[in-house]
Design a protein around this motif. Structure first.
Motif, mmCIF file in Angstrom:
data_model
loop_
_atom_site.group_PDB
_atom_site.id
_atom_site.type_symbol
_atom_site.label_atom_id
_atom_site.label_comp_id
_atom_site.label_asym_id
_atom_site.label_seq_id
_atom_site.Cartn_x
_atom_site.Cartn_y
_atom_site.Cartn_z
ATOM 1 N N GLY A 1 0.604 -1.106 0.110
ATOM 2 C CA GLY A 1 -0.140 -0.083 -0.075
ATOM 3 C C GLY A 1 0.815 1.369 -0.018
ATOM 4 N N ASN A 2 2.237 1.120 -0.083
ATOM 5 C CA ASN A 2 3.181 2.384 0.141
ATOM 6 C C ASN A 2 4.166 2.216 -1.156
ATOM 7 O OD1 ASN A 2 4.949 4.369 0.694
ATOM 8 N ND2 ASN A 2 4.615 3.831 2.927
ATOM 9 N N SER A 3 3.778 3.522 -1.908
ATOM 10 C CA SER A 3 4.745 3.420 -3.228
ATOM 11 C C SER A 3 6.069 3.565 -2.814
ATOM 12 C CB SER A 3 4.104 4.333 -4.310
ATOM 13 O OG SER A 3 4.337 5.640 -3.740
ATOM 14 N N ALA A 4 6.561 4.193 -1.759
ATOM 15 C CA ALA A 4 7.999 4.461 -1.511
ATOM 16 C C ALA A 4 8.568 3.375 -0.538
ATOM 17 C CB ALA A 4 7.999 5.937 -0.797
ATOM 18 N N ALA A 5 7.910 2.387 -0.075
ATOM 19 C CA ALA A 5 8.361 1.566 0.736
ATOM 20 C C ALA A 5 9.398 0.295 0.177
ATOM 21 C CB ALA A 5 7.288 0.786 1.531
ATOM 22 N N ILE A 6 10.246 0.056 1.017
ATOM 23 C CA ILE A 6 11.138 -1.298 0.848
ATOM 24 C C ILE A 6 11.028 -1.976 2.079
ATOM 25 C CG2 ILE A 6 13.172 0.016 1.264
ATOM 26 C CD1 ILE A 6 14.415 -1.932 -0.760
ATOM 27 N N GLY A 7 11.017 -3.350 1.696
ATOM 28 C CA GLY A 7 11.208 -4.211 3.040
ATOM 29 C C GLY A 7 11.596 -5.574 2.705
ATOM 30 N N TYR A 8 11.740 -6.369 3.483
ATOM 31 C CA TYR A 8 12.475 -7.853 3.215
ATOM 32 C C TYR A 8 11.681 -8.734 4.247
ATOM 33 C CZ TYR A 8 14.720 -7.107 7.670
ATOM 34 O OH TYR A 8 14.990 -6.796 8.971
ATOM 35 N N TYR A 9 11.223 -10.014 3.592
ATOM 36 C CA TYR A 9 10.922 -11.266 4.312
ATOM 37 C C TYR A 9 11.323 -12.441 3.831
ATOM 38 C CZ TYR A 9 7.115 -10.237 0.913
ATOM 39 O OH TYR A 9 6.554 -10.077 -0.389
ATOM 40 N N GLY A 10 10.719 -13.513 4.325
ATOM 41 C CA GLY A 10 10.975 -14.922 4.032
ATOM 42 C C GLY A 10 10.249 -15.011 2.554
ATOM 43 N N MET A 11 11.078 -15.748 1.732
ATOM 44 C CA MET A 11 10.424 -16.127 0.420
ATOM 45 C C MET A 11 9.020 -16.617 0.320
ATOM 46 S SD MET A 11 12.971 -17.781 -2.516
ATOM 47 C CE MET A 11 12.381 -19.397 -2.125
ATOM 48 N N GLY A 12 8.576 -17.326 1.285
ATOM 49 C CA GLY A 12 7.296 -17.785 1.389
ATOM 50 C C GLY A 12 6.129 -16.835 1.385
ATOM 51 N N TYR A 13 6.444 -15.616 1.827
ATOM 52 C CA TYR A 13 5.556 -14.413 1.802
ATOM 53 C C TYR A 13 5.392 -13.797 0.518
ATOM 54 C CZ TYR A 13 4.846 -14.559 6.834
ATOM 55 O OH TYR A 13 4.443 -15.389 8.063
ATOM 56 N N ILE A 14 6.299 -14.007 -0.460
ATOM 57 C CA ILE A 14 6.022 -13.309 -1.784
ATOM 58 C C ILE A 14 4.590 -13.706 -2.447
ATOM 59 C CG2 ILE A 14 6.846 -13.237 -4.286
ATOM 60 C CD1 ILE A 14 9.664 -14.257 -3.279
ATOM 61 N N SER A 15 4.112 -12.434 -2.962
ATOM 62 C CA SER A 15 2.866 -12.404 -3.300
ATOM 63 C C SER A 15 2.849 -11.479 -4.658
ATOM 64 C CB SER A 15 1.574 -12.028 -2.375
ATOM 65 O OG SER A 15 1.444 -10.728 -2.247
ATOM 66 N N PRO A 16 1.622 -11.310 -5.391
ATOM 67 C CA PRO A 16 1.384 -10.576 -6.515
ATOM 68 C C PRO A 16 1.408 -9.047 -5.989
ATOM 69 C CG PRO A 16 0.131 -12.342 -6.815
ATOM 70 C CD PRO A 16 0.774 -12.860 -5.518
ATOM 71 N N LYS A 17 0.984 -8.801 -4.783
ATOM 72 C CA LYS A 17 0.821 -7.736 -4.203
ATOM 73 C C LYS A 17 2.227 -6.873 -3.929
ATOM 74 C CE LYS A 17 -3.431 -8.885 -1.915
ATOM 75 N NZ LYS A 17 -4.355 -9.058 -0.770
ATOM 76 N N GLN A 18 3.401 -7.549 -3.949
ATOM 77 C CA GLN A 18 4.707 -6.721 -3.900
ATOM 78 C C GLN A 18 5.444 -7.390 -4.974
ATOM 79 O OE1 GLN A 18 4.166 -9.215 -1.000
ATOM 80 N NE2 GLN A 18 2.520 -7.888 -0.328
ATOM 81 N N LYS A 19 6.578 -6.280 -5.313
ATOM 82 C CA LYS A 19 7.413 -6.728 -6.161
ATOM 83 C C LYS A 19 8.869 -7.118 -5.612
ATOM 84 C CE LYS A 19 9.462 -3.524 -9.022
ATOM 85 N NZ LYS A 19 9.595 -2.595 -10.283
ATOM 86 N N PRO A 20 9.326 -8.282 -5.998
ATOM 87 C CA PRO A 20 10.505 -8.614 -5.689
ATOM 88 C C PRO A 20 11.617 -8.060 -6.323
ATOM 89 C CG PRO A 20 9.167 -10.665 -5.876
ATOM 90 C CD PRO A 20 8.548 -9.700 -6.570
ATOM 91 N N VAL A 21 12.856 -7.614 -5.785
ATOM 92 C CA VAL A 21 13.803 -6.917 -6.458
ATOM 93 C C VAL A 21 14.987 -8.083 -6.520
ATOM 94 C CG1 VAL A 21 15.775 -5.161 -5.991
ATOM 95 C CG2 VAL A 21 13.278 -4.663 -5.180
#
Length: 284
Positions: free
Chosen positions: A197-217
């Motif tokens: 929900g935040n266009s300026a945000a960057i974060g990290y998490y375990g690969m199991g949380y990847i979803s179409p709602k975020q873009k992995p770098v």
């Protein structure tokens, strides 16, 4: 849904005081938030096959898992980092003998909002962003917008791993820390929701949380290296630079019901669940 409700009820039923008097057919597991969904999937399938046994899963972070194992308020700690020397010493003082069991592998995904034009970063750039030396997306090829840094809390094994491997680059003399402006969130899901929900945000998490709602770098070790995305294949072949093992810790060599559950996790069926929840099996 019914099974998940049953797990919640079991978790609530096993308070700290109840643990000491728990029956022989129950197991209490605490620790890594990264591993909560994986642990619940293991527990659900295990209880389907063994309806007389009960397994309760609680998160809180790897530090919470180790604290619970040391205080003898859980049977198994699930963790996304190795135990520290000071934790081993404290455990031994209390008559606890931590026994490490590697059960899966995980890649830490760095994620941005799907509208962010930045799609690849080096480890140095990541360190610059998360320490605050790089504060605007235009410094790494994005638009002119202040970067919002999201991190897990200090009790999280994911937080510790990211700091040691990305910010400090495994240098034991490094004193690098997350920027004071970094928002410390209580769970990987909270990071996923904020990034979505935040266009300026960057974060990290375990690969199991990847979803179409975020873009992995895609991440590169340096400017001359290949940029690699966080996928199961790239963790297995060792090309993704931010990957780690996941562990269970028991008090001594597993026995009884604890051994039965650990054996299930290490079986083909248990490792298939690892793959189905977007982590990497240890024997693949």
């Amino acid at each position: 849904m019914l099974k998940k409700m049953w797990l919640i009820l079991i978790t609530l039923a096993f308070s700290t005081s109840a643990f000491a008097a728990s029956g022989k057919n129950s197991i209490q597991i605490k620790g890594s938030d990264t591993m909560v969904n994986l642990g619940q999937a293991w527990a659900e399938k295990y209880m389907e096959k063994n309806p007389g046994d009960f397994v309760a899963i609680t998160g809180g972070g790897s530090g919470t898992g180790f604290s619970s194992l040391i205080s003898n308020t859980c049977d198994i700690a699930m963790t996304s980092r190795n135990i520290k020397e000071k934790e081993i010493a404290l455990a031994n003082q209390k008559g606890i003998n931590p026994n490490e069991i590697k059960v899966a592998l995980d890649g830490l995904a760095v994620v941005v909002n799907s509208a962010n034009s930045v799609g690849k970063l080096t480890i140095d750039q990541l360190a610059g962003i998360f320490t605050g030396r790089i504060s605007n997306w235009k410094e790494v090829g994005g638009k002119d917008e202040k970067i919002v840094i999201l991190s897990r809390e200090v009790n999280s094994g994911t937080h510790v791993y990211f700091k040691e491997h990305v910010l400090r680059k495994l240098d034991p003399n490094s004193k690098e820390e997350f920027a004071p402006s970094a928002l410390m969130l209580s769970s990987s899901q909270a990071i996923a929701d904020e990034v979505a929900g935040n266009s300026a945000a960057i974060g990290y998490y375990g690969m199991g949380y990847i979803s179409p709602k975020q873009k992995p770098v895609a991440v590169a070790k340096d400017e001359k290296s290949e940029y690699v995305t966080p996928t199961i294949e790239n963790v297995i072949n060792g090309t993704y630079p931010i990957s780690r093992p996941l562990f269970l810790y028991t008090n001594g060599v597993p026995a009884g019901l604890v051994k039965k559950f650990v054996d299930f996790i290490l079986s083909k069926e248990g490792q298939d669940i690892v793959l189905a929840t977007d982590f990497v099996p240890i024997n693949k």
